[in-house]
Design a protein around this motif. Structure first.
Motif, PDB file in Angstrom:
ATOM      1  N   HIS A  82       0.898  -1.430  -0.177  1.00 33.82           N
ATOM      2  CA  HIS A  82       0.034  -0.018  -0.007  1.00 33.82           C
ATOM      3  C   HIS A  82       1.097   1.194   0.065  1.00 33.82           C
ATOM      4  O   HIS A  82       0.884   1.993   0.967  1.00 33.82           O
ATOM      5  CB  HIS A  82      -0.825   0.027   1.210  1.00 33.82           C
ATOM      6  CG  HIS A  82      -2.058  -1.136   1.284  1.00 33.82           C
ATOM      7  ND1 HIS A  82      -2.887  -1.296   2.178  1.00 33.82           N
ATOM      8  CD2 HIS A  82      -2.312  -1.999   0.298  1.00 33.82           C
ATOM      9  CE1 HIS A  82      -3.628  -2.295   1.657  1.00 33.82           C
ATOM     10  NE2 HIS A  82      -3.235  -2.830   0.468  1.00 33.82           N
ATOM     11  N   THR A  83       1.576   1.417  -1.111  1.00 30.93           N
ATOM     12  CA  THR A  83       2.421   2.591  -1.256  1.00 30.93           C
ATOM     13  C   THR A  83       2.208   3.252  -2.565  1.00 30.93           C
ATOM     14  O   THR A  83       1.664   2.606  -3.535  1.00 30.93           O
ATOM     15  CB  THR A  83       3.970   2.004  -1.230  1.00 30.93           C
ATOM     16  OG1 THR A  83       4.327   1.159  -2.342  1.00 30.93           O
ATOM     17  CG2 THR A  83       4.471   1.538  -0.071  1.00 30.93           C
ATOM     18  N   PRO A  84       2.619   4.501  -2.949  1.00 29.57           N
ATOM     19  CA  PRO A  84       2.268   5.179  -4.269  1.00 29.57           C
ATOM     20  C   PRO A  84       2.634   4.400  -5.218  1.00 29.57           C
ATOM     21  O   PRO A  84       2.118   4.223  -6.575  1.00 29.57           O
ATOM     22  CB  PRO A  84       3.260   6.460  -3.930  1.00 29.57           C
ATOM     23  CG  PRO A  84       3.142   6.717  -2.517  1.00 29.57           C
ATOM     24  CD  PRO A  84       3.380   5.378  -2.045  1.00 29.57           C
ATOM     25  N   MET A  85       3.902   3.866  -5.177  1.00 26.22           N
ATOM     26  CA  MET A  85       4.366   3.205  -6.520  1.00 26.22           C
ATOM     27  C   MET A  85       3.269   1.793  -6.729  1.00 26.22           C
ATOM     28  O   MET A  85       3.013   1.925  -8.006  1.00 26.22           O
ATOM     29  CB  MET A  85       5.749   2.419  -6.223  1.00 26.22           C
ATOM     30  CG  MET A  85       6.289   1.806  -7.584  1.00 26.22           C
ATOM     31  SD  MET A  85       8.013   1.162  -7.389  1.00 26.22           S
ATOM     32  CE  MET A  85       7.604  -0.206  -6.317  1.00 26.22           C
ATOM     33  N   TYR A  86       2.936   1.324  -6.109  1.00 23.74           N
ATOM     34  CA  TYR A  86       2.095  -0.041  -5.997  1.00 23.74           C
ATOM     35  C   TYR A  86       0.630   0.522  -6.310  1.00 23.74           C
ATOM     36  O   TYR A  86      -0.124  -0.255  -6.997  1.00 23.74           O
ATOM     37  CB  TYR A  86       2.135  -0.968  -5.165  1.00 23.74           C
ATOM     38  CG  TYR A  86       3.539  -1.618  -5.027  1.00 23.74           C
ATOM     39  CD1 TYR A  86       3.947  -2.489  -5.940  1.00 23.74           C
ATOM     40  CD2 TYR A  86       4.377  -1.114  -4.084  1.00 23.74           C
ATOM     41  CE1 TYR A  86       5.023  -3.070  -5.841  1.00 23.74           C
ATOM     42  CE2 TYR A  86       5.790  -2.067  -4.082  1.00 23.74           C
ATOM     43  CZ  TYR A  86       5.929  -2.885  -4.905  1.00 23.74           C
ATOM     44  OH  TYR A  86       7.340  -3.280  -5.058  1.00 23.74           O
ATOM     45  N   LEU A  87       0.184   1.697  -5.783  1.00 19.78           N
ATOM     46  CA  LEU A  87      -1.118   2.143  -6.364  1.00 19.78           C
ATOM     47  C   LEU A  87      -1.124   2.455  -7.632  1.00 19.78           C
ATOM     48  O   LEU A  87      -2.082   2.114  -8.322  1.00 19.78           O
ATOM     49  CB  LEU A  87      -1.430   3.380  -5.603  1.00 19.78           C
ATOM     50  CG  LEU A  87      -2.526   4.402  -5.839  1.00 19.78           C
ATOM     51  CD1 LEU A  87      -3.892   3.478  -5.510  1.00 19.78           C
ATOM     52  CD2 LEU A  87      -2.544   5.612  -5.197  1.00 19.78           C
ATOM     53  N   PHE A  88      -0.140   3.168  -8.337  1.00 21.32           N
ATOM     54  CA  PHE A  88       0.025   3.369  -9.649  1.00 21.32           C
ATOM     55  C   PHE A  88       0.143   2.205 -10.405  1.00 21.32           C
ATOM     56  O   PHE A  88      -0.579   2.003 -11.727  1.00 21.32           O
ATOM     57  CB  PHE A  88       1.122   4.271  -9.869  1.00 21.32           C
ATOM     58  CG  PHE A  88       1.114   5.685  -9.277  1.00 21.32           C
ATOM     59  CD1 PHE A  88      -0.059   6.340  -9.334  1.00 21.32           C
ATOM     60  CD2 PHE A  88       2.183   6.502  -8.641  1.00 21.32           C
ATOM     61  CE1 PHE A  88      -0.284   7.740  -8.839  1.00 21.32           C
ATOM     62  CE2 PHE A  88       2.148   7.550  -8.267  1.00 21.32           C
ATOM     63  CZ  PHE A  88       0.802   8.411  -8.060  1.00 21.32           C
ATOM     64  N   LEU A  89       1.007   1.290 -10.065  1.00 23.25           N
ATOM     65  CA  LEU A  89       1.261  -0.047 -10.766  1.00 23.25           C
ATOM     66  C   LEU A  89      -0.429  -0.752 -10.841  1.00 23.25           C
ATOM     67  O   LEU A  89      -0.754  -1.613 -11.857  1.00 23.25           O
ATOM     68  CB  LEU A  89       1.887  -0.856  -9.839  1.00 23.25           C
ATOM     69  CG  LEU A  89       2.227  -2.522 -10.612  1.00 23.25           C
ATOM     70  CD1 LEU A  89       2.510  -2.390 -11.938  1.00 23.25           C
ATOM     71  CD2 LEU A  89       3.299  -3.120  -9.472  1.00 23.25           C
ATOM     72  N   GLY A  90      -1.405  -0.740  -9.692  1.00 15.83           N
ATOM     73  CA  GLY A  90      -2.524  -1.265  -9.758  1.00 15.83           C
ATOM     74  C   GLY A  90      -3.376  -0.601 -10.736  1.00 15.83           C
ATOM     75  O   GLY A  90      -4.142  -1.379 -11.269  1.00 15.83           O
ATOM     76  N   ASN A  91      -3.360   0.682 -10.962  1.00 12.49           N
ATOM     77  CA  ASN A  91      -3.976   1.272 -11.835  1.00 12.49           C
ATOM     78  C   ASN A  91      -3.475   0.989 -13.408  1.00 12.49           C
ATOM     79  O   ASN A  91      -4.350   0.730 -14.190  1.00 12.49           O
ATOM     80  CB  ASN A  91      -3.909   2.805 -11.882  1.00 12.49           C
ATOM     81  CG  ASN A  91      -4.787   3.495 -10.729  1.00 12.49           C
ATOM     82  OD1 ASN A  91      -5.830   3.883 -11.065  1.00 12.49           O
ATOM     83  ND2 ASN A  91      -4.404   3.644  -9.612  1.00 12.49           N
ATOM     84  N   LEU A  92      -2.079   0.726 -13.433  1.00 10.25           N
ATOM     85  CA  LEU A  92      -1.544   0.217 -14.646  1.00 10.25           C
ATOM     86  C   LEU A  92      -2.261  -0.919 -15.183  1.00 10.25           C
ATOM     87  O   LEU A  92      -2.648  -1.272 -16.397  1.00 10.25           O
ATOM     88  CB  LEU A  92      -0.247   0.234 -14.740  1.00 10.25           C
ATOM     89  CG  LEU A  92       0.426  -0.249 -16.013  1.00 10.25           C
ATOM     90  CD1 LEU A  92       0.120   0.734 -17.127  1.00 10.25           C
ATOM     91  CD2 LEU A  92       2.046  -0.434 -15.818  1.00 10.25           C
TER      92      LEU A  92
END
Length: 271
Positions: free
Chosen positions: A18-28
Motif C-alpha cells: 500500500h504505497t504510491p508506486m504500487y497504487l500506480f501499478l494497480g491502476n496500470l
C-alpha cells in the motif's frame, strides 16, 4: 488477464504494497485489463467465426474506450516516472510530497484526461457520413481507419487528431524522458557500484514498460501510411494492444522483490 488481476489482488490484499508506486501499478494493471477486454474478444470472435462485422456504434464505442485507456496509460506512465524521480532524487521529501491524497488525485486525473479528451472525437465522428466502402483494414476500430471510410469532409477531425495526439502522447512522453534524465544523472553521482544497482533496480521495470509502450505506439503513428507498410503498422499495433498488457505483469512481478514476496505469501495461504 490472469497476470493483471493477480497483481491487482496482491496490491489490495498485502499491506506492505500500500504505497504510491504500487497504487500506480494497480491502476496500470486495471488499464491493461480493460484494454484487453475492449479489443481481444471481438478480434478472437472474428477469427473463430470468420464474421468480421461490427455495427457503427460498436466500432465507435470500441475506438473510444481503447483510445481513452491508451491515453490514460500515457499519463499514468508519466506519473509513475515522476514518482520514481522523487523516490531517487528527493528521497527525504518523498513521503511529504507523494502523499495518499496526491496519489489518488494523480491516478484519477489520468483516467479523467483520457476519457474526456477522447469524447471530442466521438462527437466529431458521429457527425460524419458513411456511404461506403465499409471495410476496416485492421483488427480493431482504429481512428484513422474509421475516418478513411467517411465520404464527408475530414480535414477538421484530422487536424484535431494531430493536435490531440501531440498533446496526449508527446507531453507525457516528454515528462517521462525528462524524469529519467534527472534519475540517470542522480544515479551516476552515486559513488558505489552497489548503490547504483540498487537505485537503478527501483526504476528498471518501469523503464522497460515505457520503452515497449511508447516505442510501438510511436512506430504505429510515425511510420508513413503507405500500403506496403500497412501490415507492419498492424504488427506494431499488436504490441501495444496485446503484448504490452501480457508482458507488464511478468516484468513487474519477476523484477520486483516486494511483489515476489507478496506472491509467495499468497501462494502459502492458498496451499
Amino acid at each position: 488477464m490472469a497476470g493483471n488481476i493477480l497483481i491487482i489482488g496482491l496490491i489490495i490484499s498485502e499491506p506492505q504494497l500500500h504505497t504510491p508506486m504500487y497504487l500506480f501499478l494497480g491502476n496500470l494493471s486495471c488499464l491493461d485489463s480493460f484494454i484487453v477486454c475492449t479489443i481481444l474478444p471481438k478480434m478472437l470472435a472474428c477469427f473463430l467465426t470468420g464474421n468480421g462485422n461490427i455495427p457503427l456504434w460498436g466500432c465507435i464505442a470500441q475506438f473510444y474506450i481503447s483510445a481513452s485507456l491508451a491515453t490514460a496509460q500515457c499519463y499514468l506512465l508519466a506519473i509513475m516516472s515522476y514518482d520514481r524521480y522523487l523516490a531517487i532524487c528527493k528521497p527525504l521529501h518523498y513521503a511529504s510530497i507523494m502523499n495518499t491524497k496526491l496519489c489518488i488525485r494523480l491516478a484519477v486525473g489520468s483516467w479523467i484526461n483520457g476519457f474526456i479528451g477522447m469524447s471530442v472525437f466521438v462527437i466529431l465522428i458521429s457527425r460524419l457520413v458513411f456511404c461506403g466502402p465499409q471495410d476496416i483494414d485492421d483488427f480493431f476500430c482504429e481512428i484513422t481507419q474509421i475516418v478513411k471510410l467517411s465520404c464527408s469532409e475530414t480535414k477538421t477531425i484530422e487536424l484535431v487528431l494531430t493536435i490531440f495526439a501531440s498533446i496526449n502522447t508527446f507531453l507525457p512522453f516528454t515528462l517521462t524522458v525528462t524524469s529519467y534524465i534527472f534519475i540517470i544523472q542522480n544515479i551516476m553521482r552515486i559513488p558505489s557500484t552497489m548503490g547504483k544497482k540498487k537505485a537503478f533496480s527501483t526504476c528498471s521495470s518501469h523503464l522497460i514498460v515505457v520503452s515497449m509502450f511508447y516505442g510501438t505506439l510511436m512506430l504505429v503513428y510515425v511510420v508513413p501510411k503507405t500500403e506496403t507498410l500497412r501490415a507492419l503498422n498492424k504488427i506494431f499495433a499488436v504490441f501495444y494492444t496485446v503484448l504490452t498488457p501480457l508482458l507488464n505483469p511478468m516484468i513487474y512481478s519477476l523484477r520486483n522483490r516486494e511483489m515476489k514476496g507478496a506472491l509467495r505469501k499468497f501462494l502459502k495461504k492458498c496451499v
